[in-house]
Design a protein around this motif. Structure first.
Motif, PDB file in Angstrom:
ATOM      1  N   THR A  96       0.858  -1.181   0.000  1.00 27.42           N
ATOM      2  CA  THR A  96       0.000   0.000   0.000  1.00 27.42           C
ATOM      3  C   THR A  96       0.899   1.237   0.000  1.00 27.42           C
ATOM      4  OG1 THR A  96      -0.131   0.393   2.386  1.00 27.42           O
ATOM      5  CG2 THR A  96      -1.602  -1.297   1.460  1.00 27.42           C
ATOM      6  N   VAL A  97       0.353   2.359  -0.428  1.00 24.16           N
ATOM      7  CA  VAL A  97       1.113   3.618  -0.443  1.00 24.16           C
ATOM      8  C   VAL A  97       0.216   4.741   0.054  1.00 24.16           C
ATOM      9  CG1 VAL A  97       2.393   5.278  -1.850  1.00 24.16           C
ATOM     10  CG2 VAL A  97       2.427   2.848  -2.460  1.00 24.16           C
ATOM     11  N   SER A  98       0.714   5.534   0.983  1.00 26.47           N
ATOM     12  CA  SER A  98       0.029   6.745   1.415  1.00 26.47           C
ATOM     13  C   SER A  98       1.041   7.884   1.468  1.00 26.47           C
ATOM     14  CB  SER A  98      -0.630   6.552   2.778  1.00 26.47           C
ATOM     15  OG  SER A  98      -1.663   5.605   2.685  1.00 26.47           O
ATOM     16  N   ILE A  99       0.710   8.989   0.792  1.00 27.85           N
ATOM     17  CA  ILE A  99       1.616  10.131   0.682  1.00 27.85           C
ATOM     18  C   ILE A  99       0.869  11.401   1.072  1.00 27.85           C
ATOM     19  CG2 ILE A  99       3.170  11.423  -0.824  1.00 27.85           C
ATOM     20  CD1 ILE A  99       3.034   9.033  -2.788  1.00 27.85           C
ATOM     21  N   LEU A 100       1.487  12.219   1.892  1.00 26.30           N
ATOM     22  CA  LEU A 100       0.959  13.532   2.245  1.00 26.30           C
ATOM     23  C   LEU A 100       2.043  14.563   1.985  1.00 26.30           C
ATOM     24  CD1 LEU A 100      -1.366  15.179   3.579  1.00 26.30           C
ATOM     25  CD2 LEU A 100      -0.159  14.859   5.756  1.00 26.30           C
ATOM     26  N   ARG A 101       1.705  15.604   1.233  1.00 25.34           N
ATOM     27  CA  ARG A 101       2.682  16.652   0.931  1.00 25.34           C
ATOM     28  C   ARG A 101       2.070  18.029   1.219  1.00 25.34           C
ATOM     29  NH1 ARG A 101       4.785  16.710  -5.035  1.00 25.34           N
ATOM     30  NH2 ARG A 101       2.706  17.577  -5.376  1.00 25.34           N
ATOM     31  N   ALA A 102       2.797  18.837   1.966  1.00 31.17           N
ATOM     32  CA  ALA A 102       2.355  20.187   2.284  1.00 31.17           C
ATOM     33  C   ALA A 102       2.902  21.167   1.254  1.00 31.17           C
ATOM     34  CB  ALA A 102       2.822  20.578   3.682  1.00 31.17           C
ATOM     35  N   GLY A 103       2.011  21.937   0.630  1.00 27.59           N
ATOM     36  CA  GLY A 103       2.411  22.976  -0.299  1.00 27.59           C
ATOM     37  C   GLY A 103       2.183  24.341   0.306  1.00 27.59           C
ATOM     38  N   ALA A 104       2.161  25.360  -0.528  1.00 23.35           N
ATOM     39  CA  ALA A 104       1.999  26.726  -0.034  1.00 23.35           C
ATOM     40  C   ALA A 104       0.611  26.954   0.538  1.00 23.35           C
ATOM     41  CB  ALA A 104       2.268  27.712  -1.164  1.00 23.35           C
ATOM     42  N   GLU A 105      -0.404  26.321  -0.068  1.00 27.49           N
ATOM     43  CA  GLU A 105      -1.781  26.563   0.367  1.00 27.49           C
ATOM     44  C   GLU A 105      -2.575  25.285   0.623  1.00 27.49           C
ATOM     45  OE1 GLU A 105      -3.656  29.063  -2.489  1.00 27.49           O
ATOM     46  OE2 GLU A 105      -2.399  30.809  -2.050  1.00 27.49           O
ATOM     47  N   HIS A 106      -2.083  24.141   0.126  1.00 23.25           N
ATOM     48  CA  HIS A 106      -2.843  22.908   0.219  1.00 23.25           C
ATOM     49  C   HIS A 106      -1.969  21.738   0.682  1.00 23.25           C
ATOM     50  CE1 HIS A 106      -5.380  25.224  -2.606  1.00 23.25           C
ATOM     51  NE2 HIS A 106      -6.376  24.508  -2.124  1.00 23.25           N
ATOM     52  N   PHE A 107      -2.615  20.763   1.288  1.00 20.60           N
ATOM     53  CA  PHE A 107      -2.058  19.428   1.412  1.00 20.60           C
ATOM     54  C   PHE A 107      -2.481  18.639   0.182  1.00 20.60           C
ATOM     55  CE2 PHE A 107      -2.119  19.977   6.155  1.00 20.60           C
ATOM     56  CZ  PHE A 107      -0.790  19.638   6.383  1.00 20.60           C
ATOM     57  N   ASP A 108      -1.526  18.063  -0.525  1.00 20.97           N
ATOM     58  CA  ASP A 108      -1.836  17.084  -1.556  1.00 20.97           C
ATOM     59  C   ASP A 108      -1.721  15.697  -0.931  1.00 20.97           C
ATOM     60  OD1 ASP A 108      -2.147  18.955  -3.671  1.00 20.97           O
ATOM     61  OD2 ASP A 108       0.036  19.079  -3.846  1.00 20.97           O
ATOM     62  N   TYR A 109      -2.608  14.784  -1.352  1.00 16.50           N
ATOM     63  CA  TYR A 109      -2.534  13.437  -0.806  1.00 16.50           C
ATOM     64  C   TYR A 109      -2.740  12.397  -1.896  1.00 16.50           C
ATOM     65  CZ  TYR A 109      -7.693  13.613  -0.815  1.00 16.50           C
ATOM     66  OH  TYR A 109      -9.016  13.728  -1.181  1.00 16.50           O
ATOM     67  N   LEU A 110      -2.183  11.212  -1.648  1.00 20.00           N
ATOM     68  CA  LEU A 110      -2.383  10.040  -2.496  1.00 20.00           C
ATOM     69  C   LEU A 110      -2.501   8.834  -1.591  1.00 20.00           C
ATOM     70  CD1 LEU A 110      -0.545   8.967  -5.737  1.00 20.00           C
ATOM     71  CD2 LEU A 110      -0.657   7.393  -3.786  1.00 20.00           C
ATOM     72  N   VAL A 111      -3.525   8.026  -1.824  1.00 17.49           N
ATOM     73  CA  VAL A 111      -3.734   6.804  -1.056  1.00 17.49           C
ATOM     74  C   VAL A 111      -4.006   5.671  -2.034  1.00 17.49           C
ATOM     75  CG1 VAL A 111      -5.215   5.618   0.603  1.00 17.49           C
ATOM     76  CG2 VAL A 111      -4.604   8.014   0.979  1.00 17.49           C
ATOM     77  N   LEU A 112      -3.183   4.652  -1.964  1.00 15.45           N
ATOM     78  CA  LEU A 112      -3.353   3.460  -2.789  1.00 15.45           C
ATOM     79  C   LEU A 112      -3.503   2.272  -1.852  1.00 15.45           C
ATOM     80  CD1 LEU A 112      -3.367   2.352  -5.710  1.00 15.45           C
ATOM     81  CD2 LEU A 112      -0.904   2.034  -5.507  1.00 15.45           C
ATOM     82  N   ALA A 113      -4.724   1.769  -1.731  1.00 15.10           N
ATOM     83  CA  ALA A 113      -5.116   0.690  -0.819  1.00 15.10           C
ATOM     84  C   ALA A 113      -5.370   1.234   0.591  1.00 15.10           C
ATOM     85  CB  ALA A 113      -4.139  -0.463  -0.850  1.00 15.10           C
ATOM     86  N   ASP A 114      -5.321   0.364   1.592  1.00 17.13           N
ATOM     87  CA  ASP A 114      -6.022   0.651   2.851  1.00 17.13           C
ATOM     88  C   ASP A 114      -5.169   1.216   3.984  1.00 17.13           C
ATOM     89  OD1 ASP A 114      -4.600  -1.643   3.270  1.00 17.13           O
ATOM     90  OD2 ASP A 114      -6.298  -2.863   3.941  1.00 17.13           O
ATOM     91  N   SER A 115      -4.145   1.982   3.667  1.00 14.43           N
ATOM     92  CA  SER A 115      -3.404   2.719   4.705  1.00 14.43           C
ATOM     93  C   SER A 115      -3.904   4.157   4.684  1.00 14.43           C
ATOM     94  CB  SER A 115      -1.890   2.661   4.435  1.00 14.43           C
ATOM     95  OG  SER A 115      -1.413   1.344   4.579  1.00 14.43           O
ATOM     96  N   PRO A 116      -4.684   4.570   5.675  1.00 14.73           N
ATOM     97  CA  PRO A 116      -5.391   5.849   5.578  1.00 14.73           C
ATOM     98  C   PRO A 116      -4.554   7.074   5.946  1.00 14.73           C
ATOM     99  CG  PRO A 116      -5.970   4.789   7.621  1.00 14.73           C
ATOM    100  CD  PRO A 116      -5.074   3.819   6.882  1.00 14.73           C
ATOM    101  N   ILE A 117      -5.025   8.210   5.470  1.00 11.18           N
ATOM    102  CA  ILE A 117      -4.568   9.523   5.926  1.00 11.18           C
ATOM    103  C   ILE A 117      -5.749  10.175   6.627  1.00 11.18           C
ATOM    104  CG2 ILE A 117      -3.722  11.801   5.257  1.00 11.18           C
ATOM    105  CD1 ILE A 117      -2.405  10.495   2.828  1.00 11.18           C
ATOM    106  N   VAL A 118      -5.519  10.659   7.845  1.00 12.45           N
ATOM    107  CA  VAL A 118      -6.590  11.262   8.635  1.00 12.45           C
ATOM    108  C   VAL A 118      -6.244  12.722   8.897  1.00 12.45           C
ATOM    109  CG1 VAL A 118      -7.999  11.087  10.709  1.00 12.45           C
ATOM    110  CG2 VAL A 118      -6.968   9.018   9.733  1.00 12.45           C
ATOM    111  N   PHE A 119      -7.157  13.611   8.516  1.00 12.25           N
ATOM    112  CA  PHE A 119      -6.978  15.047   8.735  1.00 12.25           C
ATOM    113  C   PHE A 119      -7.797  15.472   9.947  1.00 12.25           C
ATOM    114  CE2 PHE A 119      -6.278  14.534   4.148  1.00 12.25           C
ATOM    115  CZ  PHE A 119      -5.081  15.200   3.989  1.00 12.25           C
ATOM    116  N   GLU A 120      -7.136  16.149  10.878  1.00 12.11           N
ATOM    117  CA  GLU A 120      -7.821  16.708  12.040  1.00 12.11           C
ATOM    118  C   GLU A 120      -8.179  18.159  11.747  1.00 12.11           C
ATOM    119  OE1 GLU A 120      -7.023  16.805  16.803  1.00 12.11           O
ATOM    120  OE2 GLU A 120      -5.520  17.771  15.524  1.00 12.11           O
TER     121      GLU A 120
END
Length: 269
Positions: A96-120
């Motif tokens: 599985t792959v989970s990626i979180l990247r912080a940019g100037a104004e946004h978080f970009d994310y990619l999730v492939l399969a069941d490893s989650p990204i959770v935003f608070e």
């Protein structure tokens, strides 16, 4: 971002999870279990996730590069490292792959399969995941839940399920994971979240997220409180304490008594 990371094996076998981070990037990989079946590869899953993780971090060093493009490049590069292996084997090492990247104004994310990204957020939690694997061979998945974890019957049931799952892996009618070609990257769940909306984020392998999603022993608010108070290691320890109360998987049926775990906890300054 301020990022803290941790990973730990679920048992005596080598850890098949992988995690890394920079101040703008967090990556979690969860290698898929082989269940003792042939993979056609002499290197093994821990080698695969380490190679994919390193190449992925390098591919995304350019801040504006689309996450899927970086993942596709990394997948092709890792495939080129072991041309002598049978990369067409349906059980070729994968993750599985989970990626979180912080940019100037946004978080970009990619999730492939069941490893989650959770935003608070200030008043709720947004969970990004990809559960297509749960729709595959549900009758064989249910069969694994009939037996206590660690028994011969359970191991054989898991092996039958994994063997059947492999036939649908990286097909349009099945589910997608990182494996031997870059094509899978373009089937990932992707998107963006405004930075201003997010207080913190957690990138998790399912060996950690199950504390909330499967065991229901904590809420996401509880999990983020643990991350703030005890760190990434502390959240993994909380999972282990819950699992220790059910070592045979009778209350919470699962494929292993304890799964490999990886966490990247990302806090905004």
């Amino acid at each position: 971002m301020r990022v803290s990371i941790a990973t730990a094996p679920g048992g005596a076998n080598p850890n098949e999870d992988w995690v890394a981070a920079t101040p703008t990037l967090a990556v979690v990989l969860d290698g898929l279990s082989t269940a003792g079946l042939d993979t056609g590869c002499r290197h093994g899953v821990p080698w695969y996730v380490a190679q994919l993780g390193g190449h992925l971090m390098a591919a995304l060093a350019e801040p504006g590069r689309p996450l899927a493009d970086g993942l596709a490049q990394a997948l092709d590069q890792v495939a080129a490292l072991h041309p002598g292996c049978d990369l067409g084997n349906p059980g070729t090492p994968s993750a599985t792959v989970s990626i979180l990247r912080a940019g100037a104004e946004h978080f970009d994310y990619l999730v492939l399969a069941d490893s989650p990204i959770v935003f608070e957020r200030a008043d709720n939690y947004q969970v990004v995941t990809d559960l297509r694997v749960d729709t595959v061979v549900p009758e064989l998945r249910a069969e694994t839940e009939r037996f206590a974890t660690g028994t011969l019957e359970h191991s054989e049931a898991v092996r039958r399920m994994v063997k059947a799952q492999r036939l649908t892996r990286n097909t349009l009618d099945g589910y997608w994971v990182a494996a031997s070609t870059g094509e899978a990257a373009h089937h990932a769940v992707t998107g963006a979240v405004p930075l201003a909306d997010v207080r913190a984020a957690a990138v998790l392998s399912d060996g950690v997220s199950r504390l909330v999603t499967e065991y229901r022993a904590a809420s996401w608010a509880d999990a983020f409180a643990m991350l703030r108070e005890a760190g990434a290691d502390g959240l993994i320890s909380a999972v282990r304490k819950v699992e220790a109360t059910d070592p045979d998987g009778l209350r919470w049926p699962r494929f292993k008594s304890g799964d490999d775990a990886a966490v990247a906890f990302c806090r905004m300054p």
